[in-house]
Design an enzyme around this catalytic site. Sequence first.
Site, PDB file in Angstrom:
ATOM      1  N   LYS A 237       0.827  -1.209   0.000  1.00 24.34           N
ATOM      2  CA  LYS A 237       0.000   0.000   0.000  1.00 24.34           C
ATOM      3  C   LYS A 237       0.860   1.257   0.000  1.00 24.34           C
ATOM      4  CE  LYS A 237      -1.578   1.804   3.851  1.00 24.34           C
ATOM      5  NZ  LYS A 237      -1.263   3.255   3.844  1.00 24.34           N
ATOM      6  N   ASN A 238       1.896   1.268   0.835  1.00 25.99           N
ATOM      7  CA  ASN A 238       2.709   2.468   0.982  1.00 25.99           C
ATOM      8  C   ASN A 238       3.584   2.744  -0.228  1.00 25.99           C
ATOM      9  OD1 ASN A 238       1.622   2.966   3.490  1.00 25.99           O
ATOM     10  ND2 ASN A 238       3.302   2.021   4.613  1.00 25.99           N
TER      11      ASN A 238
ATOM     12  N   ARG B  17      -2.742  10.942   3.455  1.00 25.44           N
ATOM     13  CA  ARG B  17      -1.676  11.912   3.193  1.00 25.44           C
ATOM     14  C   ARG B  17      -1.325  12.034   1.711  1.00 25.44           C
ATOM     15  NH1 ARG B  17       0.632  13.629   7.630  1.00 25.44           N
ATOM     16  NH2 ARG B  17       2.664  14.108   6.713  1.00 25.44           N
TER      17      ARG B  17
ATOM     18  N   CYS C 266      -4.217   7.757   9.788  1.00 25.41           N
ATOM     19  CA  CYS C 266      -4.409   7.136  11.088  1.00 25.41           C
ATOM     20  C   CYS C 266      -4.028   8.092  12.213  1.00 25.41           C
ATOM     21  CB  CYS C 266      -3.568   5.859  11.189  1.00 25.41           C
ATOM     22  SG  CYS C 266      -4.106   4.570  10.067  1.00 25.41           S
TER      23      CYS C 266
ATOM     24  N   ASP D 162       5.654   0.262  11.657  1.00 20.81           N
ATOM     25  CA  ASP D 162       4.426  -0.472  11.338  1.00 20.81           C
ATOM     26  C   ASP D 162       4.523  -1.956  11.663  1.00 20.81           C
ATOM     27  OD1 ASP D 162       2.971   1.728  10.475  1.00 20.81           O
ATOM     28  OD2 ASP D 162       3.762   1.607   8.445  1.00 20.81           O
TER      29      ASP D 162
ATOM     30  N   ILE E  26       9.425   6.809  16.104  1.00 21.01           N
ATOM     31  CA  ILE E  26       8.954   7.432  14.861  1.00 21.01           C
ATOM     32  C   ILE E  26       7.725   8.301  15.098  1.00 21.01           C
ATOM     33  CG2 ILE E  26       8.228   7.007  12.491  1.00 21.01           C
ATOM     34  CD1 ILE E  26      11.123   6.199  13.133  1.00 21.01           C
TER      35      ILE E  26
END
Length: 457
Positions: free
Chosen positions: A33-34, A104, A128, A316, A338
């Site tokens: 996804k990222n 974003r 999120c 993540d 982070i």
Amino acid sequence: MAPLLAPSAGDRHRYRIVGGQPLVGSVEVSGAKNSVTKLLVATLLTDEPCTLARVPRIVEVDVVLGMLAELGAQVEWLDDHRVRIATPRIADASLSEAYSGVNRIPILMMGPLLHRVGEAVVPLPGGCRIGKRPVDFHLAGLRAMGAEIVEQLRSVQVKTLGLHGAHVELPFPSVGATENLLLAAVRAKGTTVISNAAVEPEVIDLILFLQQMGALVDVEVDRTIVVQGVERLHGADHTAIPDRIEVASFAAAAVATNGRVDVQGAHQEHVATFLNHLRRLGGEFKVTDGGITFYRARELTATHVQTDVHPGYMTDWQQPLVVLLTQARGASVVHETIYEDRFGYTRQLNEMGASIALSTTCLGGKGCRFAARDFEHSAVVSGPTPLVGGDLEIPDLRAGFAYVLAALVAGGASTISGTRFLERGYEDPVGKLRSIGALIETLPLDVPAQPAPPPGD
């Protein structure tokens, strides 16, 4: 093409999970996804068609495709996971405020739109609820490249007579800011140097796609990326990398349930740091021709983990690991460096029987930028503790799989709402989990969940 779900859409269903079953079998990892969402934005840099493969059918992708269509893109699915995008002209450089706070991605569209039409209006980002994640780095870099920026309450207006190269040093190796500057620099006049840049696999995947489109991008030592701008880019075909977060999620599920799961398509180099920590706590893996198989090698024991930028332990990967550590003997320490607000999900885990204590102190091997700032960014996880099923509400995407994993480990049944967050980033989670033995079903929102069957049924 409109998104399958409106940006503000809620849950379509809940999950009901009966825990206690070891997960055994094989699953295919989806595209990242990222990475995919940024590749989709990059297609705006050319008026020629681009084809992307290994595109996951998830809510987040549908929302981004909806954004592109609003700007004038023509979108065609060629098969289940291959999509063709062509934007011969920008129909409207103002993206609807309906997308404000959704994710974003809109902020990354500024560079491509400035190159195509010289101006843009994009809503401020969201996503999120895991921390502030400001866009100051993004805007400062674009200003240095010649963009005029006016910040409004819910949107950003940008315009330029032409972007030019600049030397931008990021205060922190932000993935989003690095990607934003890359998208702006590839067609800017002159050379752009990004110092202290992020070098995550998803960033490299974007660079490889841009290179196929005709960009000149060098990744040098010490987190330095040098971009020599070109006048135009052309269409290209590209296959996205597999989702390393999904790989780690199913790895944690295999070890936590004392099962054995083969994650087809997983790449060892993308999860090398995760594999080391998994082995330290008692998990094991075997690299195969098609992927990586995960299982438990011994009794799980406590370990210390500190999240960091790549090649460190990915933030993540933190949430499923915490659930795994509830089943490990001893006291484990997880230090989040982070995001300042990423342990909120642990409250519901404690209600299920976990023993997780949060601290504002840097409990990792080194201090971090959140030291002495009153953020609960360290966790001590004591175990093993038996978990008991309950009613869970997912607060964000990555906590979502942690709750699913907790329910798979717990005794009895759990119901999970907030599933829209999980389905933002995981493709067919129910189908994949069922295929490896999970007792999971979807329930309509208005149907009460039934109690778990007694042991032995």
